[in-house]
Design a protein around this motif. Structure first.
Motif: not given
Length: 788
Positions: A437-440, A475-477, A426-435
């Motif tokens: 940063s995102s967290l996976e 994972s933090l992008n 199971a995995n998911n990707t969430s946006s932290i700050t638009k355009g």
């Protein structure tokens, strides 16, 4: 002579390219361009990428970024037609023709895109399109139109940074690679996946993209290549293709492939059928010298006749709930039949006498691989489960064919493997700050049970291996600025591998431990011409189940392979620094360190005369390397790519009582790939590719120099049919000889493998194109099943 020619020719080409690039060019009329980039609410966009492209072939002419007022300017720009490519993180890219831009006095307005982390910048040189989520994306439209590529596989060879040789594909500077199609892990082997790409027309490839570090959601390690195919148009249509190849070496081989797609309403169905039949004759000479006894030696001449067939049947139905959600089911069945007849003529010379043994070893194996996987995607979340079964019964017979041998007993063996593997993720990707940063994040669990038996005459043994492996990652992008982005990931892994000897009633844990693996991947775009990447990754490799099973398989009366139930996982630490100039010239520095390195070594038998091959752990294997990729064209119909690398390898081990290891080696590699357009109107193309590799280590084997030359010709007979002719390894020279010196024994290996192949093939496309799927990743079944 051929090796010298290859190097000398490559150097001459490089000198020619340098000379041409430094020749004076006539100064054209110059103009000035300036404008402003704003958002939909008229706010200036600081750091927007503005690139000027040549409309003929998308070559990068120049580029810049906007200032704090959103303004940009190009001074002393040569007067010509161009395309202005404008992009900014979180906004949709806009392309403006020169004729439109020159008559436009208003600011350039970019529309807001979705909330995912978008590209850092666009550097669309001839091949590079953009850097997005730390992957490098190549738009292959220009490649398919201007290069001698008729299918997706051949396009791979023209992508800077990718190496295609010996029917394998790799990323320059990376020791391992995973190939995926439409962002989805397949159940196909590398050779089967490449055969599939050979049947896909080059015009059907949308993008080829690769990561130097695979994202954690793919659940694989090392580099990753994704081939994104474009499939079609209207619902209710179908498409597909049929391809085949006949290959002639010392014996005959052939393969066939059929792919089809059907789409109706919200339902899609894709299928693959492949069949391979390979027959070849390989010859090998082994000279063994006992260093403790200068008068003893062993000479083995072996002829190995291979008769192998493999099929692949795959069905992939999908129900599309809406644009961002679907349920996907995939079933794969891979039956594999192998017969190997090894004829050996062995002469053993000792102080007392000389013994000659002529024998025949016949190995028969019929393996079946089945996998069923269910995947559910909703928005940015993915859930999946898969079940795999692998069965591999093998019969082996040893016959002594002469009466002068000390061996007076023929014997047979029977071995089996029955493996069940359960995967869930199971995995998911969430946006932290638009355009920005995102967290996976995700979790996965794998349960494997391997039951194996081994029977030799009246003796029988039974073994059981069970493995429980759980992973969790975060994972933090994060994008620090329009020029700098990073991906930081942390993976926690628990692995328990238990071994049971049913006959001896022994049980112990091979592994029962936790591991923490950090990953860092950073991208800095100094300008459109200069891109820098740095990455560090760490992960574990696990031994195959055949290596862990403590059985002995005879090759000849004086050579055997032995399993090792005490093998430990190999821990890897890799670091890379990558420089990309003008989107196509690539320079890579890399360092790879492996602890408990898994490798096969030749041991002396107890009598000192036979060779026992066994896989063991070595304390440390350390490799540093530098690689350079230079695409160029010195004549319009010819497009070339020169690749070179230098590596230093060191292996050390002091953990064993009866031996120690300290080996160091430096080796070189050169390759030159040429694509020649003979007649573009009639679609006639040719390829001429060559490489040279200096002597290098491969485990405990010291390989000699080797080189290879391939040539091919392709033409379009009709709009939907292509004909292919090729000759692989023209000089039958790509398999190097080898030497080993280990624990009182010195071996020389002389190989005469059946690698020169002349082939004739075709590709026929039928039906209409189908709407392209938006694929996602799922778990890759274990690659540890097959024998080495």
């Amino acid at each position: 002579m051929n090796q010298f020619f290859t190097i000398h020719f490559s150097v001459k080409l490089l000198i020619t390219v340098f000379f041409i690039s430094t020749c004076p060019i006539a100064v054209l009329a110059q103009i000035q361009l300036n404008s402003k980039v704003v958002s939909e609410d008229n706010k200036p966009l600081l750091g927007a990428s503005v690139v000027v492209l040549n409309p003929a072939d998308s070559t990068l002419l120049t580029g810049t970024i906007t200032d704090e007022k959103g303004e940009f300017a190009f001074n002393n720009l040569k007067k010509r037609d161009f395309i202005l490519h404008v992009s900014f993180v979180g906004y949709q890219t806009k392309m403006i023709a020169s004729s439109v831009f020159k008559n436009n006095t208003k600011p350039i307005i970019l529309s807001s895109s979705d909330n995912k982390l978008k590209e850092v910048t666009v550097a669309k040189a001839r091949n590079v399109v953009k850097i997005e989520e730390n992957k490098i994306i190549f738009n292959t439209q220009t490649l398919s139109e201007t290069r001698a590529a008729s299918n997706a596989f051949e396009l791979l060879d023209y992508v800077p940074g990718l190496l295609v040789q010996n029917d394998q594909v790799s990323v320059v500077g990376s020791s391992r690679v995973t190939l995926v199609i439409n962002n989805k892990i397949t159940n196909m082997s590398m050779s089967q996946a490449l055969n599939f790409l050979r049947s896909a027309p080059a015009s059907d490839v949308k993008n080829i993209e690769y990561y130097f570090v695979a994202p954690k959601r793919f659940n694989v390690h090392g580099a990753l290549i994704n081939v994104e195919l474009k499939h079609g148009i209207e619902k209710g249509k179908y498409s597909g293709n049929v391809s085949g190849n006949y290959l002639r070496g010392r014996k005959n081989s052939y393969n066939g492939n059929m792919n089809f797609s059907v789409s109706k309403g919200k339902f899609d169905l894709q299928g693959i059928v492949q069949h391979e039949k390979n027959e070849n004759l390989n010859k090998q000479k082994i000279s063994t010298f006992i260093t403790s006894d200068s008068k003893s030696s062993l000479k083995q001449d072996m002829d190995m006749n291979y008769d192998k067939s493999k099929q692949l049947y795959s069905l992939n139905p999908r129900f599309n709930i809406n644009e961002n959600s679907y349920i996907d089911l995939q079933y794969s069945f891979i039956p594999d039949k192998n017969k190997v007849d090894t004829y050996s003529d062995v002469n053993l010379n000792t102080k007392l006498n000389t013994v000659n043994t002529v024998s025949k070893n016949t190995s028969l194996g019929n393996s079946d691989y089945q996998n069923i996987a269910l995947n559910y995607k909703v928005s940015d979340a993915n859930f999946g489960i898969s079940l795999t079964n692998y069965q591999d019964p093998t019969d082996q017979s040893i016959y002594i064919l002469n009466d002068l041998s000390d061996f007076d007993l023929d014997y047979t063996t029977h071995s089996t493997q029955d493996i069940m593997e359960l995967n869930a993720f199971a995995n998911n990707t969430s946006s932290i700050t638009k355009g920005k940063s995102s967290l996976e994040y995700g979790i996965s669990y794998k349960k494997i049970e391997n039951k194996s038996t081994y029977k030799k005459q009246l003796a029988q043994s039974r073994f059981r291996l069970t493995e429980d492996r759980a992973n969790a990652y975060l994972s933090l992008n994060y994008q620090f600025s329009p020029k700098l982005s990073s991906v930081f990931a942390l993976e926690l892994e628990y692995d328990k591998l238990n071994f049971t000897d049913k006959k001896k009633q022994e049980e112990f844990d091979v592994v029962n431990d936790y591991f923490v693996f950090p990953t860092l991947d950073m991208t800095y775009v100094a300008s459109n011409n200069h891109i820098f990447k740095y990455n560090f990754t760490s992960f574990s490799d696990y031994p195959s189940f055949w290596d862990l099973t403590p059985n002995t398989w005879s090759l000849t009366p004086y050579a055997s392979v032995q399993g090792n139930s005490s093998l430990k996982p190999q821990k890897n630490y890799n670091s890379q620094l990558v420089y990309i100039f003008k989107g196509k010239y690539i320079l890579v520095f890399s360092a790879d360190l492996s602890h408990d390195w898994i490798t096969q070594v030749p041991f002396n038998s107890e009598d000192g005369y036979s060779i026992n091959y066994q896989t063991i752990n070595i304390d440390k294997n350390y490799t540093t390397s530098m690689a350079l990729v230079v695409p160029f064209s010195i004549y319009k119909p010819i497009n070339s790519k020169f690749t070179t690398s230098i590596s230093r390898n060191q292996q050390t081990d002091n953990s064993h009582d009866n031996y120690s290891i300290d080996k160091t080696n430096v080796n070189f590699y050169f390759s030159l790939n040429n694509s020649i357009t003979l007649n573009k109107t009639k679609q006639i193309f040719a390829d001429l590719n060559a490489y040279y590799a200096s002597g290098r280590p491969q485990g405990f084997y010291d390989l000699d120099d080797s080189f290879n030359v391939d040539a091919s010709l392709r033409m379009s007979l009709f709009s939907n049919t292509s004909l292919l002719f090729s000759c692989k390894d023209i000089f039958n020279s790509k398999t190097p000889d080898a030497k080993t010196q280990f624990v009182g024994q010195k071996n020389d290996f002389k190989f005469d493998f059946d690698t020169r192949r002349i082939s004739l093939g075709f590709i026929y496309n039928f039906g209409e194109k189908i709407k392209m799927r938006k694929e996602t990743s799922d778990l890759k079944p274990s690659d540890r099943f097959q024998r080495n």
